[in-house]
Enzyme design. Structure first.
Site, PDB file in Angstrom:
ATOM      1  N   PHE A 107      -7.665  -5.952  15.534  1.00  0.00           N
ATOM      2  CA  PHE A 107      -6.808  -5.441  14.786  1.00  0.00           C
ATOM      3  C   PHE A 107      -7.246  -6.261  12.998  1.00  0.00           C
ATOM      4  O   PHE A 107      -5.881  -5.319  11.978  1.00  0.00           O
ATOM      5  CB  PHE A 107      -5.475  -5.777  14.771  1.00  0.00           C
ATOM      6  CG  PHE A 107      -5.277  -5.070  15.973  1.00  0.00           C
ATOM      7  CD1 PHE A 107      -5.548  -3.699  16.517  1.00  0.00           C
ATOM      8  CD2 PHE A 107      -5.361  -5.824  17.185  1.00  0.00           C
ATOM      9  CE1 PHE A 107      -4.964  -2.610  17.238  1.00  0.00           C
ATOM     10  CE2 PHE A 107      -5.445  -4.787  18.950  1.00  0.00           C
ATOM     11  CZ  PHE A 107      -5.157  -3.454  18.425  1.00  0.00           C
TER      12      PHE A 107
ATOM     13  N   LYS B 108      -7.960  -6.558   8.849  1.00  0.00           N
ATOM     14  CA  LYS B 108      -7.865  -5.783   7.445  1.00  0.00           C
ATOM     15  C   LYS B 108      -9.043  -6.387   6.695  1.00  0.00           C
ATOM     16  O   LYS B 108      -9.021  -7.929   6.544  1.00  0.00           O
ATOM     17  CB  LYS B 108      -6.612  -5.322   7.536  1.00  0.00           C
ATOM     18  CG  LYS B 108      -5.640  -4.890   8.121  1.00  0.00           C
ATOM     19  CD  LYS B 108      -4.546  -4.382   7.475  1.00  0.00           C
ATOM     20  CE  LYS B 108      -3.554  -5.720   6.340  1.00  0.00           C
ATOM     21  NZ  LYS B 108      -2.728  -6.310   7.461  1.00  0.00           N
ATOM     22  N   GLU B 109     -10.166  -5.774   6.205  1.00  0.00           N
ATOM     23  CA  GLU B 109     -10.877  -6.201   5.460  1.00  0.00           C
ATOM     24  C   GLU B 109     -10.125  -6.370   4.334  1.00  0.00           C
ATOM     25  O   GLU B 109      -9.135  -5.491   3.734  1.00  0.00           O
ATOM     26  CB  GLU B 109     -12.297  -5.189   4.811  1.00  0.00           C
ATOM     27  CG  GLU B 109     -13.179  -4.716   6.517  1.00  0.00           C
ATOM     28  CD  GLU B 109     -14.350  -4.452   6.038  1.00  0.00           C
ATOM     29  OE1 GLU B 109     -13.934  -3.387   5.039  1.00  0.00           O
ATOM     30  OE2 GLU B 109     -15.092  -3.609   7.085  1.00  0.00           O
TER      31      GLU B 109
ATOM     32  N   LYS C  64      -6.151   0.142  20.303  1.00  0.00           N
ATOM     33  CA  LYS C  64      -6.889  -0.091  19.623  1.00  0.00           C
ATOM     34  C   LYS C  64      -6.933   1.717  18.912  1.00  0.00           C
ATOM     35  O   LYS C  64      -6.867   1.957  17.186  1.00  0.00           O
ATOM     36  CB  LYS C  64      -8.574  -0.399  20.012  1.00  0.00           C
ATOM     37  CG  LYS C  64      -9.497  -0.651  18.576  1.00  0.00           C
ATOM     38  CD  LYS C  64      -8.320  -1.455  17.018  1.00  0.00           C
ATOM     39  CE  LYS C  64      -9.370  -1.244  15.849  1.00  0.00           C
ATOM     40  NZ  LYS C  64      -8.688  -1.813  14.697  1.00  0.00           N
TER      41      LYS C  64
ATOM     42  N   ASN D  84      -5.189   2.930  15.328  1.00  0.00           N
ATOM     43  CA  ASN D  84      -5.782   3.590  14.043  1.00  0.00           C
ATOM     44  C   ASN D  84      -5.813   4.626  13.660  1.00  0.00           C
ATOM     45  O   ASN D  84      -5.759   5.229  12.286  1.00  0.00           O
ATOM     46  CB  ASN D  84      -7.388   3.285  13.665  1.00  0.00           C
ATOM     47  CG  ASN D  84      -8.183   1.609  13.817  1.00  0.00           C
ATOM     48  OD1 ASN D  84      -7.013   0.779  12.690  1.00  0.00           O
ATOM     49  ND2 ASN D  84      -9.354   1.379  13.597  1.00  0.00           N
TER      50      ASN D  84
ATOM     51  N   ALA E 215       0.517   7.481  -1.297  1.00  0.00           N
ATOM     52  CA  ALA E 215      -0.666   8.914  -0.900  1.00  0.00           C
ATOM     53  C   ALA E 215      -1.937   8.338  -1.982  1.00  0.00           C
ATOM     54  O   ALA E 215      -1.579   7.236  -3.001  1.00  0.00           O
ATOM     55  CB  ALA E 215      -0.039  10.292  -1.869  1.00  0.00           C
TER      56      ALA E 215
ATOM     57  N   CYS F 115     -14.171   1.874   9.628  1.00  0.00           N
ATOM     58  CA  CYS F 115     -12.403   1.702  10.790  1.00  0.00           C
ATOM     59  C   CYS F 115     -11.964   2.990  10.676  1.00  0.00           C
ATOM     60  O   CYS F 115     -11.995   4.244  11.882  1.00  0.00           O
ATOM     61  CB  CYS F 115     -11.806   0.737  10.501  1.00  0.00           C
ATOM     62  SG  CYS F 115     -12.461  -0.581  11.694  1.00  0.00           S
TER      63      CYS F 115
ATOM     64  N   LYS G  82     -11.405   0.193  -0.039  1.00  0.00           N
ATOM     65  CA  LYS G  82     -10.011  -0.026  -0.704  1.00  0.00           C
ATOM     66  C   LYS G  82     -10.001  -1.802  -1.648  1.00  0.00           C
ATOM     67  O   LYS G  82     -11.142  -2.207  -1.733  1.00  0.00           O
ATOM     68  CB  LYS G  82      -9.180  -0.535   0.337  1.00  0.00           C
ATOM     69  CG  LYS G  82      -9.817  -1.254   1.721  1.00  0.00           C
ATOM     70  CD  LYS G  82      -8.497  -1.679   2.362  1.00  0.00           C
ATOM     71  CE  LYS G  82      -9.010  -2.993   3.341  1.00  0.00           C
ATOM     72  NZ  LYS G  82      -8.249  -3.324   4.829  1.00  0.00           N
TER      73      LYS G  82
HETATM   74  P1  NAD Z   1     -20.867  -4.876  11.003  1.00  0.00           P
HETATM   75  O1  NAD Z   1     -22.007  -3.883  10.825  1.00  0.00           O
HETATM   76  O2  NAD Z   1     -20.535  -5.399  10.004  1.00  0.00           O
HETATM   77  O3  NAD Z   1     -21.352  -6.137  11.619  1.00  0.00           O
HETATM   78  C1  NAD Z   1     -22.100  -5.532  13.014  1.00  0.00           C
HETATM   79  C2  NAD Z   1     -22.975  -6.872  12.769  1.00  0.00           C
HETATM   80  O4  NAD Z   1     -23.551  -6.596  14.444  1.00  0.00           O
HETATM   81  C3  NAD Z   1     -24.541  -6.690  12.082  1.00  0.00           C
HETATM   82  O5  NAD Z   1     -24.489  -8.261  11.877  1.00  0.00           O
HETATM   83  C4  NAD Z   1     -25.896  -6.628  13.076  1.00  0.00           C
HETATM   84  O6  NAD Z   1     -26.371  -6.869  12.143  1.00  0.00           O
HETATM   85  C5  NAD Z   1     -24.921  -7.000  14.073  1.00  0.00           C
HETATM   86  N1  NAD Z   1     -25.422  -6.784  15.147  1.00  0.00           N
HETATM   87  C6  NAD Z   1     -25.897  -5.029  15.353  1.00  0.00           C
HETATM   88  N2  NAD Z   1     -27.026  -4.873  16.681  1.00  0.00           N
HETATM   89  C7  NAD Z   1     -26.488  -6.443  17.795  1.00  0.00           C
HETATM   90  C8  NAD Z   1     -27.969  -6.878  18.106  1.00  0.00           C
HETATM   91  N3  NAD Z   1     -28.125  -6.253  19.003  1.00  0.00           N
HETATM   92  N4  NAD Z   1     -27.907  -8.077  18.780  1.00  0.00           N
HETATM   93  C9  NAD Z   1     -27.177  -9.047  17.714  1.00  0.00           C
HETATM   94  N5  NAD Z   1     -26.223  -8.670  16.720  1.00  0.00           N
HETATM   95  C10 NAD Z   1     -26.139  -7.664  16.060  1.00  0.00           C
HETATM   96  O7  NAD Z   1     -19.774  -4.618  11.886  1.00  0.00           O
HETATM   97  P2  NAD Z   1     -17.982  -4.479  11.810  1.00  0.00           P
HETATM   98  O8  NAD Z   1     -17.378  -4.240  10.377  1.00  0.00           O
HETATM   99  O9  NAD Z   1     -17.902  -6.154  11.488  1.00  0.00           O
HETATM  100  O10 NAD Z   1     -17.867  -4.020  13.022  1.00  0.00           O
HETATM  101  C11 NAD Z   1     -17.928  -5.238  14.354  1.00  0.00           C
HETATM  102  C12 NAD Z   1     -16.821  -3.618  15.505  1.00  0.00           C
HETATM  103  O11 NAD Z   1     -15.782  -4.300  15.042  1.00  0.00           O
HETATM  104  C13 NAD Z   1     -17.088  -2.192  15.187  1.00  0.00           C
HETATM  105  O12 NAD Z   1     -16.793  -1.994  16.484  1.00  0.00           O
HETATM  106  C14 NAD Z   1     -15.786  -1.968  14.162  1.00  0.00           C
HETATM  107  O13 NAD Z   1     -15.376  -0.217  14.451  1.00  0.00           O
HETATM  108  C15 NAD Z   1     -14.661  -3.357  14.702  1.00  0.00           C
HETATM  109  N6  NAD Z   1     -13.872  -3.003  13.840  1.00  0.00           N
HETATM  110  C16 NAD Z   1     -13.894  -3.619  12.670  1.00  0.00           C
HETATM  111  C17 NAD Z   1     -13.567  -4.205  11.957  1.00  0.00           C
HETATM  112  C18 NAD Z   1     -13.479  -3.861  10.075  1.00  0.00           C
HETATM  113  O14 NAD Z   1     -12.412  -3.870   9.639  1.00  0.00           O
HETATM  114  N7  NAD Z   1     -14.347  -3.795   9.975  1.00  0.00           N
HETATM  115  C19 NAD Z   1     -11.728  -4.619  12.067  1.00  0.00           C
HETATM  116  C20 NAD Z   1     -11.298  -4.203  13.656  1.00  0.00           C
HETATM  117  C21 NAD Z   1     -12.234  -3.712  14.720  1.00  0.00           C
END
Ligand code: NAD
Length: 434
Positions: A150, A152-153, A205, A209, A253, A261, A322
């Protein structure tokens, strides 16, 4: 504890670094060789406040190692987190092929009992698929946990270190205990771990969102009505948010939500509903209202310049979806800029962190500068897309001098309309009657 994290993106790298900070030995695995090489050299591939320090500190302490070799991670860990991307597939559903592929490879590399934990956001029911593909590939015992993230970037490190809650989707008491130990360093004041079955964890999740996205879309829709009636969305927000049943969060707004996400998770929930014959009509409206809001903002600017679009230069502040992130995925700025470019406008843009990503996404069709004021020179208007702190109290006199025409379109309601107008600048914002 010995753990590995597969997929070191925004979620995986933060989780790995924080787990190492908690005293665990963490192997970070990614199939992006350049990313791993950079990380080995201490180069952090993303902008996330506080992340560089804890990555470097834990790497130096030998608690964080980086590799492209999945087997190395699996052999050296009891718990293996999957944090790979789950981008939208063509039909809008979440593409879980990377997660399933990694699960399979983990199973093949196992030499004994392991716990596989999904941090990626995956559709409800994915736990069954992961268990199935793993069971096909290994004789060794394993357990599965759904542990949606959960964070947040922009405040990811803080969110991971001090979570509102941690959801652990497993029904096995022994696994619950191990996960509790793993998260114990982040639960010093009180335990905020919620245990539930994997399907409920996966569902929680998407619901969280979509609920947050719904609040934003609702306020954005209301902002349009405020403009019609001459009401002020900021006053409305204060009046509504002060109701304790509602609260103030996610009521701002603006030009619409974006990021990696909300858009994809709302879409995936819609897809799950359609697949199950249980249409998610609210989620569909949330999504539609978001696109409408982005397009309404862009159209307002296009209408303002009308026939002059071909000779118009817009100065843009903010490209990231953002503040406090370099992430431009589904950024409203990018969607709107594409419309401006298609109409023949010239774009000069500045963002403290997201310029490089935006230049790539827009194939170099924009001009950029290293400073927010440099993009104003000779521009016909300033358009604000991202609520970066450094844009909040600008030098309006300088803005007025540099712009050809002193006009601001503010997609984040950063400024007081009366004050800006007093500086001799025409000001257009969201839901504030002008
Ligand atoms: P991202 O694209 O930044 O990172 C994913 C990473 O996985 C990359 O570094 C990529 O190279 C690697 N990868 C892909 N396939 C691979 C494989 N087969 N073997 C090894 N590495 C591999 O994605 P993210 O933003 O970190 O999101 C990851 C997950 O977390 C998603 O499901 C997303 O919905 C969820 N999530 C993201 C956030 C967010 O704020 N970014 C928050 C909560 C949940």
């Amino acid at each position: 504890m010995r753990v590995s994290v597969v997929g070191v993106g925004y979620v995986g790298l933060v989780a790995a670094a924080c787990l190492a900070e908690g005293g665990n030995h963490v192997v970070c695995v990614d199939n992006d060789r350049k990313k791993i090489d950079d990380l080995k050299k201490g180069k952090i591939p993303i902008y996330e406040p506080g992340l560089t320090e804890i990555v470097q500190h834990n790497e130096a302490a030998g608690r964080l190692i980086f590799t492209t070799d999945l087997e190395e991670g699996v052999k050296n860990s009891l718990v293996i987190f999957l944090a790979v991307g789950t981008p939208p597939a063509k039909d809008g559903s979440a593409d879980i092929s990377a997660a399933l592929g990694v699960a399979e490879a983990v199973a093949e590399a196992m030499d004994g009992y392991r716990i596989v934990v999904t941090k990626s956001t995956v559709p409800v029911g994915t736990h069954r698929k992961v268990i199935e593909v793993m069971a096909d590939k290994t004789e060794h015992p394993f357990d599965y946990v759904s542990n949606p993230e959960f964070l947040k970037e922009g405040s990811a490190v803080d969110d991971f270190m001090k979570p509102d809650r941690v959801i652990i989707g497993t029904t096995n008491p022994a696994v619950m205990e191990i996960m509790k130990q793993l998260y114990a360093p982040f639960m010093r004041k009180s335990s905020r771990i919620l245990f539930m079955d994997p399907a409920s964890a996966e569902m929680a999740k998407y619901v969280a969102n979509t609920m947050l996205a719904a609040r934003i879309s609702f306020m954005n829709e209301i902002s349009g009505l405020c403009e019609k009636f001459g009401a002020d969305i900021e006053s409305v927000r204060a009046g509504v948010g002060s109701d304790l049943r509602i609260g103030n969060a996610f009521l701002f707004a603006g030009v619409g939500y974006g990021g990696s996400c909300f858009p994809k998770d709302v879409q995936a929930l819609i897809q799950m509903g359609d697949q199950q014959g249980c249409p998610m009509s609210i989620a569909k409206s949330v999504q539609q209202a978001n696109y409408t809001q982005q397009d309404r903002f862009a159209q307002r600017i296009l209408d303002y310049f009308g026939d002059r679009a071909g000779t118009t230069t817009l100065a843009v502040w903010g490209l990231a979806f953002k503040a406090r992130t370099d992430d431009i995925r589904e950024s409203p700025a990018i969607r709107c800029i594409k419309k401006f470019l298609d109409a023949g406008m010239k774009i000069k843009a500045y963002d403290p962190e997201a310029i490089r990503a935006a230049e790539t996404e827009l194939n170099g069709r924009i001009e950029t500068a290293a400073n927010s004021y440099d993009v104003l020179d000779g521009a016909d208007a300033l358009v604000v897309f991202t609520e970066w702190q450094e844009f909040r109290t600008p030098d309006f006199e300088l803005i007025g001098q540099k712009l050809k025409q002193p006009v601001i379109f503010d997609g984040r309601n950063l400024y007081d309309p009366n004050y800006v107008k007093k500086q001799g600048i025409e000001y257009h914002s969201i839901g504030r009657g002008s």
